[in-house]
Design an enzyme around this catalytic site. Structure first.
Site, PDB file in Angstrom:
ATOM      1  N   ASP A 218      -4.906 -13.724 -13.270  1.00 23.68           N
ATOM      2  CA  ASP A 218      -3.977 -14.708 -13.815  1.00 23.68           C
ATOM      3  C   ASP A 218      -2.720 -14.787 -12.944  1.00 23.68           C
ATOM      4  OD1 ASP A 218      -3.332 -16.405 -16.207  1.00 23.68           O
ATOM      5  OD2 ASP A 218      -1.650 -15.026 -16.382  1.00 23.68           O
ATOM      6  N   GLU A 269     -15.063   0.017  -3.557  1.00 27.96           N
ATOM      7  CA  GLU A 269     -15.508   1.379  -3.919  1.00 27.96           C
ATOM      8  C   GLU A 269     -16.619   1.317  -4.957  1.00 27.96           C
ATOM      9  OE1 GLU A 269     -12.355   3.752  -5.561  1.00 27.96           O
ATOM     10  OE2 GLU A 269     -11.048   3.187  -3.892  1.00 27.96           O
TER      11      GLU A 269
HETATM   12  C1  NOJ Z   1      -2.554 -19.132 -16.691  1.00 27.82           C
HETATM   13  C2  NOJ Z   1      -3.408 -19.097 -17.914  1.00 27.82           C
HETATM   14  O1  NOJ Z   1      -4.600 -19.791 -17.628  1.00 27.82           O
HETATM   15  C3  NOJ Z   1      -2.618 -19.751 -19.013  1.00 27.82           C
HETATM   16  O2  NOJ Z   1      -3.390 -19.990 -20.157  1.00 27.82           O
HETATM   17  C4  NOJ Z   1      -1.436 -18.877 -19.323  1.00 27.82           C
HETATM   18  O3  NOJ Z   1      -0.616 -19.527 -20.280  1.00 27.82           O
HETATM   19  C5  NOJ Z   1      -0.614 -18.620 -18.062  1.00 27.82           C
HETATM   20  N1  NOJ Z   1      -1.419 -18.300 -16.921  1.00 27.82           N
HETATM   21  C6  NOJ Z   1       0.340 -17.481 -18.281  1.00 27.82           C
HETATM   22  O4  NOJ Z   1      -0.367 -16.271 -18.348  1.00 27.82           O
END
Ligand code: NOJ
Length: 555
Positions: A218, A269
């Site tokens: 993310d 790994e």
């Molecule tokens: C991207 C994620 O896909 C989204 O749903 C989220 O709100 C933001 N990152 C923050 O983590």
């Protein structure tokens, strides 16, 4: 992926992920086992056969970790625990085990840019003094202006409003500010702090030890901030428009790549099959490709493809650009049309179900790996009329996107409505009872898995057929794509071939124009599949491809 051709055949092996079809499960909306209206891990586990039958290679699970759910789980309070709403760690292990038995790999979401404001480290930091080691794990700063009343810099949160929130000291007086590029409940980690780096190395190992096949990272572009946290110098309301357009001091900093080099070593790994895919927004495809250099992550989402309109020239340019950028670093391209943050492509592309089906067939015929979002195999539209009162997306309200006439852009609940599985009354098999955390439209009864299963004209059967063909035809995997010039305006036409592939090339044509187009499809071409309509062969040898139709032929 392993492609087998007929009985006499050659088997082509390449790393599984280079042309994998990966299905995103949004846990709260996939399947609910206990009737509380929120999907959960046992629910997903029970529905894994649907995914195996669909023919995908892997499942990516959005976050199911312990979280106050301020941003639907993208605010993690404990990276090693499952939120009780979703189940237990044993449920996660059982899900991974069952998926593997069905031949499905499992990718989990990793949220390293920020945690929850209830994470133990953040609670500790709030209690600690300015300048302490506990605060060094986050970005705490004094405010600007008299009394420190103004945020430390001009950064705007992605969800709208300042990216800083002021703390209150134990004496009740205003204290330092902390940085959150997303909601105030999502404080950003400071990746210059070794504790943070060490913690995430350990978190990676924790889930790899549990058996996951990889991670979706993310906000992969956000971990490292420019030294000194300088101002952007652009008005707050315009900063979000810079995302993916030009560098900012908080996104796509060069320093982030050292993190991924370390992670790649950890993944290796565990063997060559564990992967990571970056959610990376950067100003160009070339900058995105830096995240998938050979010693970094394996894939990056292709948001420039997702945001391309249904227009042959624009699509061709996006495909060329993606293939060139990833090709330069030796990574496979990826393709995606829908996810939990954007308007479902059936609605977004503006052409209804036919266009959505055609867009899917075009995507599945492109070289590389493709991502599907739960429910697109049912042709689900965006739910555009959710009452404000049921919406849960933290971006709603903060971004000023609420209100009539604002369209669906930036509203993320409408693509998160729980799936219909069967039956004619809510929750349409999502759970044992009527409960679902967002209301489902009554018309979804006709779109349920049970309603479409076995119906040759259904979207579900189209996806199944497409994935079956793709699996059997290495031509549709990572091999070459050659545009066929001279196609009528608005039509994309390409030949797909693969080194070592047995049998004919695959010809793909998609009509993005407003009217049927006459194509020159070679004599003897065998129609493999079409979506959004049917090509018609005329007596004069020409082939008429309807608008919003995509077809695959063996030629
Ligand atoms: C991207 C994620 O896909 C989204 O749903 C989220 O709100 C933001 N990152 C923050 O983590």
């Amino acid at each position: 992926m392993r492609h087998e051709q007929g009985s006499s055949s050659v088997t082509i092996e390449s790393p599984w992920w280079r042309d994998a079809v990966i299905y995103q499960v949004y846990p709260r909306s996939f399947a609910d086992s206990d009737g509380d209206g929120t999907g959960d891990l046992p629910g997903i586990r029970a529905r894994l056969p649907h995914l195996a039958e669909l023919g995908v290679d892997a499942v990516w699970l959005s976050p199911f970790y312990a979280s106050p759910q301020a941003d639907a789980g993208y605010d993690v309070a404990d990276y090693r625990a499952v939120d009780p709403v979703f189940g237990t760690l044993d449920d996660a292990a059982a899900l991974i085990g069952d998926a593997h038995e069905l031949g499905l790999r499992v990718i989990t979401d990793l949220v390293p840019n920020h945690c929850s404001d209830r994470h133990a480290w953040f609670l500790e930091a709030l209690e600690a003094e300015p300048g302490s080691a506990a605060r060094a794990r986050f970005h705490f700063r004094d405010g600007r202006g008299p009394g420190g009343d103004l945020p430390p810099n001009d950064w705007e949160s992605v969800f709208g409003g300042p990216a800083w929130t002021r703390t209150t000291g134990p004496d009740g007086r205003p204290g330092q500010w902390y940085l959150h590029l997303f909601a105030p409940e999502q404080p950003d980690f400071d990746w210059d702090c070794e504790d943070v780096r060490e913690e995430f190395r350990a978190v990676l190992r924790f889930w790899l030890d549990l058996g996951v096949d990889g991670f979706r990272v993310d906000v992969a572009h956000g971990l490292v901030k420019a030294p000194g946290l300088p101002d952007v110098g652009v008005a707050a309301r315009d900063q979000v428009k810079l995302l993916g357009v030009r560098p900012t001091p908080y996104f796509d900093q060069d320093g982030v790549h050292a993190v991924y080099r370390e992670w790649r070593k950890i993944l290796e790994e565990y063997g060559p099959d564990r992967i990571a895919v970056a959610e990376a927004w950067a100003p160009s495809q070339q900058r995105v490709a830096r995240y998938v250099r050979p010693d970094e992550l394996h894939q990056a989402f292709n948001f420039s493809y997702l945001t391309t309109p249904w227009d042959a020239d624009a699509l061709r340019a996006a495909v060329d650009d993606s293939l060139a950028a990833t090709g330069e670093v030796g990574a496979p391209a990826t393709w995606v049309l829908s996810n939990h943050d954007v308007v479902r492509h059936r609605t977004r592309l503006g052409g209804g179900l036919d266009r959505a089906r055609a867009a899917t067939l075009l995507m599945l015929a492109l070289p590389g790996s493709a991502y599907l979002y739960q429910g697109e195999e049912l042709g689900l539209p965006e739910v555009v009329d959710l009452p404000d009162g049921v919406r849960q997306d933290p971006a709603f309200g903060r971004s000023g996107s609420a209100g009539a006439g604002s369209g669906q852009e930036g509203l993320r609940d409408g693509c998160r409505v729980p799936l219909p599985w069967s039956g004619t009354t809510a929750s349409y098999g999502f759970g044992p009872g009527a409960a679902s955390w967002l209301p489902q439209p009554a018309e979804w009864a006709k779109l349920s898995v049970a309603a479409q299963d076995g119906d040759p004209g259904s979207t579900l059967e189209l996806y199944r057929a497409a994935l079956r063909l793709r699996r059997g035809l290495p031509q549709l995997g990572e091999g070459a794509l050659e545009w066929v010039d001279g196609a009528p305006e608005g039509v994309l036409m390409a030949r797909r071939t693969a080194a070592g592939a047995v049998g004919p090339a695959v010809l793909v044509a998609a009509n993005t124009g407003g009217a049927a187009a006459l194509l020159d499809v070679p004599d003897g071409a065998e129609l493999l599949l079409s979506g959004g309509g049917e090509p018609v062969r005329g007596s004069d040898g020409g082939t008429l491809l309807p608008a919003d139709c995509c077809a695959w032929w063996a030629v």
